[in-house]
Scaffold this motif. Structure first.
Motif, short mmCIF file in Angstrom:
data_model
loop_
_atom_site.label_atom_id
_atom_site.label_comp_id
_atom_site.label_asym_id
_atom_site.label_seq_id
_atom_site.Cartn_x
_atom_site.Cartn_y
_atom_site.Cartn_z
N MET A 134 -8.00 -21.63 16.75
CA MET A 134 -8.76 -23.37 16.71
C MET A 134 -8.50 -24.48 17.73
SD MET A 134 -8.61 -26.83 15.71
CE MET A 134 -6.74 -26.60 14.39
N THR A 138 -10.98 -25.86 20.46
CA THR A 138 -11.85 -27.03 20.25
C THR A 138 -11.73 -27.60 21.29
OG1 THR A 138 -9.92 -27.64 18.43
CG2 THR A 138 -10.46 -29.00 19.80
N ALA A 163 -1.52 -28.96 21.50
CA ALA A 163 -2.23 -27.50 22.03
C ALA A 163 -3.22 -27.57 22.00
CB ALA A 163 -2.24 -26.98 20.62
N VAL A 164 -4.12 -28.95 21.97
CA VAL A 164 -5.19 -28.73 22.81
C VAL A 164 -5.16 -29.43 23.75
CG1 VAL A 164 -7.76 -30.30 22.54
CG2 VAL A 164 -6.41 -29.01 20.10
N GLY A 185 4.23 -38.30 25.78
CA GLY A 185 6.03 -39.17 25.29
C GLY A 185 6.82 -38.43 25.91
N LYS A 189 8.73 -34.04 28.69
CA LYS A 189 7.16 -33.29 28.37
C LYS A 189 6.15 -33.94 29.77
CE LYS A 189 6.54 -33.41 23.70
NZ LYS A 189 5.76 -33.79 22.41
N TYR A 205 3.31 -42.80 27.76
CA TYR A 205 2.60 -43.68 27.33
C TYR A 205 3.63 -44.53 26.36
CZ TYR A 205 3.29 -41.36 23.11
OH TYR A 205 3.40 -40.54 21.88
N ASN A 232 -7.56 -37.84 22.25
CA ASN A 232 -7.00 -36.95 20.90
C ASN A 232 -6.03 -38.21 20.70
OD1 ASN A 232 -7.20 -34.12 21.72
ND2 ASN A 232 -6.70 -34.31 23.39
N CYS A 254 -12.21 -35.90 20.62
CA CYS A 254 -11.71 -35.25 19.71
C CYS A 254 -10.53 -35.22 18.51
CB CYS A 254 -10.68 -34.10 20.58
SG CYS A 254 -9.78 -32.68 19.95
N GLY A 255 -9.65 -36.95 18.90
CA GLY A 255 -9.04 -36.49 17.91
C GLY A 255 -8.90 -37.96 17.71
N TYR A 260 -3.43 -41.24 12.09
CA TYR A 260 -3.34 -40.21 11.11
C TYR A 260 -2.37 -40.82 9.98
CZ TYR A 260 -5.97 -36.99 13.49
OH TYR A 260 -7.02 -36.42 14.64
N PHE A 285 -16.55 -34.29 18.07
CA PHE A 285 -17.00 -32.76 18.32
C PHE A 285 -15.92 -31.91 17.01
CE2 PHE A 285 -13.97 -30.77 20.44
CZ PHE A 285 -13.27 -31.67 21.24
N SER A 287 -14.36 -28.64 16.58
CA SER A 287 -14.36 -27.36 17.01
C SER A 287 -14.91 -26.26 16.61
CB SER A 287 -12.57 -26.74 16.91
OG SER A 287 -12.11 -26.21 15.85
N1 LIG Z 1 -11.87 -32.60 16.84
C1 LIG Z 1 -12.06 -31.20 16.53
O1 LIG Z 1 -12.31 -30.12 16.51
C2 LIG Z 1 -10.56 -31.09 16.70
C3 LIG Z 1 -9.17 -29.24 16.33
C4 LIG Z 1 -7.73 -29.66 16.61
C5 LIG Z 1 -7.76 -30.88 17.17
N2 LIG Z 1 -8.10 -31.83 17.51
C6 LIG Z 1 -7.53 -33.33 17.72
O2 LIG Z 1 -6.55 -32.98 18.87
C7 LIG Z 1 -5.46 -34.06 18.65
C8 LIG Z 1 -4.33 -32.81 18.91
O3 LIG Z 1 -4.26 -32.31 18.62
P1 LIG Z 1 -3.32 -30.83 18.92
O4 LIG Z 1 -3.67 -29.60 18.13
O5 LIG Z 1 -3.01 -30.47 20.66
O6 LIG Z 1 -1.94 -31.17 18.13
P2 LIG Z 1 -0.42 -31.26 18.60
O7 LIG Z 1 -0.23 -29.68 19.34
O8 LIG Z 1 0.70 -31.07 17.49
O9 LIG Z 1 0.28 -32.59 19.40
C9 LIG Z 1 0.30 -33.59 18.86
C10 LIG Z 1 0.95 -34.70 19.72
O10 LIG Z 1 0.31 -35.83 19.77
C11 LIG Z 1 1.19 -36.92 19.97
N3 LIG Z 1 0.96 -38.01 19.22
C12 LIG Z 1 1.70 -37.55 18.15
N4 LIG Z 1 0.97 -39.10 17.86
C13 LIG Z 1 1.37 -39.87 18.20
C14 LIG Z 1 1.08 -41.36 18.96
N5 LIG Z 1 0.88 -42.36 17.57
N6 LIG Z 1 0.80 -41.91 20.70
C15 LIG Z 1 -0.01 -41.10 20.92
N7 LIG Z 1 0.63 -39.62 21.15
C16 LIG Z 1 0.79 -38.76 19.97
C17 LIG Z 1 2.29 -36.00 20.43
O11 LIG Z 1 3.09 -35.78 22.30
P3 LIG Z 1 4.27 -36.41 22.73
O12 LIG Z 1 5.26 -36.21 22.42
O13 LIG Z 1 3.69 -36.75 23.87
O14 LIG Z 1 3.91 -37.89 22.05
C18 LIG Z 1 2.35 -34.47 19.73
O15 LIG Z 1 3.19 -33.25 20.48
C19 LIG Z 1 -5.18 -34.43 17.31
O16 LIG Z 1 -6.10 -35.41 17.81
C20 LIG Z 1 -6.11 -33.97 16.60
O17 LIG Z 1 -6.66 -33.99 15.35
C21 LIG Z 1 -9.41 -32.25 16.94
#
Ligand SMILES: NC(=O)c1ccc[n+]([C@@H]2O[C@H](COP(=O)([O-])OP(=O)(O)OC[C@H]3O[C@@H](n4cnc5c(N)ncnc54)[C@H](OP(=O)(O)O)[C@@H]3O)[C@@H](O)[C@H]2O)c1
Length: 336
Positions: A134, A138, A163-164, A185, A189, A205, A232, A254-255, A260, A285, A287
């Protein structure tokens, strides 16, 4: 056969989820696959940020108290009476978080499940919930089809080491030859995305108080503005990106991870008037379009780029299903 599953104890409208909201249950699973069914073993379960929304309140496809959690998983087929699957096949899927499952033909027909047997082994089954799962779909859909990068354009990515975001940045650099700026953050990183993923610049940030300060930081590293923003996070990241977005600029929504854990997400300040004569575009969008194979060529392209060494998967592991409630969701969502 015995199966362990992750069960939601209580819905949580706001705040950070923790181990007190989940329990591990044990149950018996029949291995009788019937006419068209398969018996599967789940080897990896993901902790994706969207799951936070799924446990806020029951209804609308969410998970209710007492139900088994469901999300993206990877595993192997133990037994098959289905012509599409054979014993030993490896896959990614969206399924309940239970270690052993019997899927009837009817359930199988409705399940989002993709075969990875020719692309991975059990040693890298985690790719099924990462680069070939996933998050990979994405990154692929959002960059390739929504943002449509051109060489030498500038892209800004928030949650850039995630991850994304980590894949979006690597693809932007390695495949499209863009100038890549990430927001992360903390120094560690920021260094990771520059040193390991090839980003040109990174903004911490956590050292920035508001959108005005973020705009100033972005102007330092991209004096001519940005052509694309991969959104994101939400809040000040979106507001600052709109301000520095160039004519014909694109934003892929994306997010909104910064919102959340909140019961009432904050709205962004946003002036659509600015988009008219600049021909800018904002597009959301999901994924599934690419993961299901309905659009694009996600699995083939991503596997090729992975095999060519252009993309480096970045993964975090915790061993044992009992670790999922303790570590996983809070790691994905907790800003420390
Ligand atoms: N549209 C879709 O189909 C789809 C699919 C997958 C994911 N997404 C979205 O894509 C985004 C990233 O997902 P991911 O899977 O890559 O997540 P992930 O690997 O869990 O990484 C999330 C990162 O977001 C940062 N974060 C958390 N809270 C934050 C805040 N308050 N302000 C700024 N940064 C924050 C943190 O990084 P730092 O340590 O750098 O703060 C955290 O490590 C999410 O919003 C998710 O919902 C959307």
């Amino acid at each position: 056969m015995k199966a362990s599953s992750v069960v939601l104890i209580d819905n949580l409208p706001s705040g950070v989820p923790g181990p007190e909201h989940f329990r591990i249950d044990s149950s018996d699973v029949s291995d009788s696959v019937g006419d068209n069914g398969i018996l599967i073993k789940i080897l990896v379960m993901s902790a994706d940020p969207y799951l936070r929304g799924r446990i806020k309140a029951p209804g609308d496809g969410n998970i209710a108290a007492g139900e088994v959690m469901a999300g993206f998983v990877g595993g192997k087929v133990l037994k098959s009476a289905n012509s599409k699957w054979v014993e030993g096949d490896l896959f990614g899927a969206h399924l309940p978080f239970a270690t052993v499952q019997l899927l009837t033909g009817d359930v199988l027909a409705k399940t989002l499940m993709w075969k990875l047997t020719d692309m991975i082994t059990e040693d890298n089954i985690s790719y099924s919930i990462g680069i070939l799962g996933m998050p990979g779909a994405t990154a692929y859909g959002g960059l390739v089809d929504v943002l449509r990068p051109k060489p030498s354009e500038t892209i800004f990515i928030s949650a850039a080491s995630g991850a994304v975001g980590g894949l979006v940045g690597q693809m932007s650099k390695q495949i499209y030859d863009c100038k890549v700026i990430g927001s992360c953050g903390g120094e560690e990183k920021c260094n990771l995305v520059k040193d390991s993923f090839g980003y040109d610049a990174a903004v911490d940030y956590k050292q920035v108080a508001n959108a005005t300060e973020l705009i100033a930081k972005l102007k330092e590293v991209a004096p001519d503005g940005i052509d694309m923003y991969f959104e994101n996070v939400g809040g000040m990241h979106f507001e600052a990106s709109m301000e520095v977005l160039r004519p014909r600029g694109r934003i892929a929504v994306c997010g909104q991870i910064s919102e959340y854990n909140s019961a009432t997400p904050q709205l962004c300040a946003f002036n659509p008037m600015k988009m008219i004569y600049t021909n800018q575009r904002i597009e959301g969008f999901v994924s599934t379009r690419w993961l299901s194979g309905q659009e694009g060529n996600f699995l083939v392209d991503m596997h090729k780029w992975l095999t060519e060494g252009k993309l480096k998967p970045q993964e975090t592991f915790f061993d044992g299903i009992d670790q999922w409630p303790i570590k996983c969701l809070s790691v994905a969502l907790h800003r420390t």
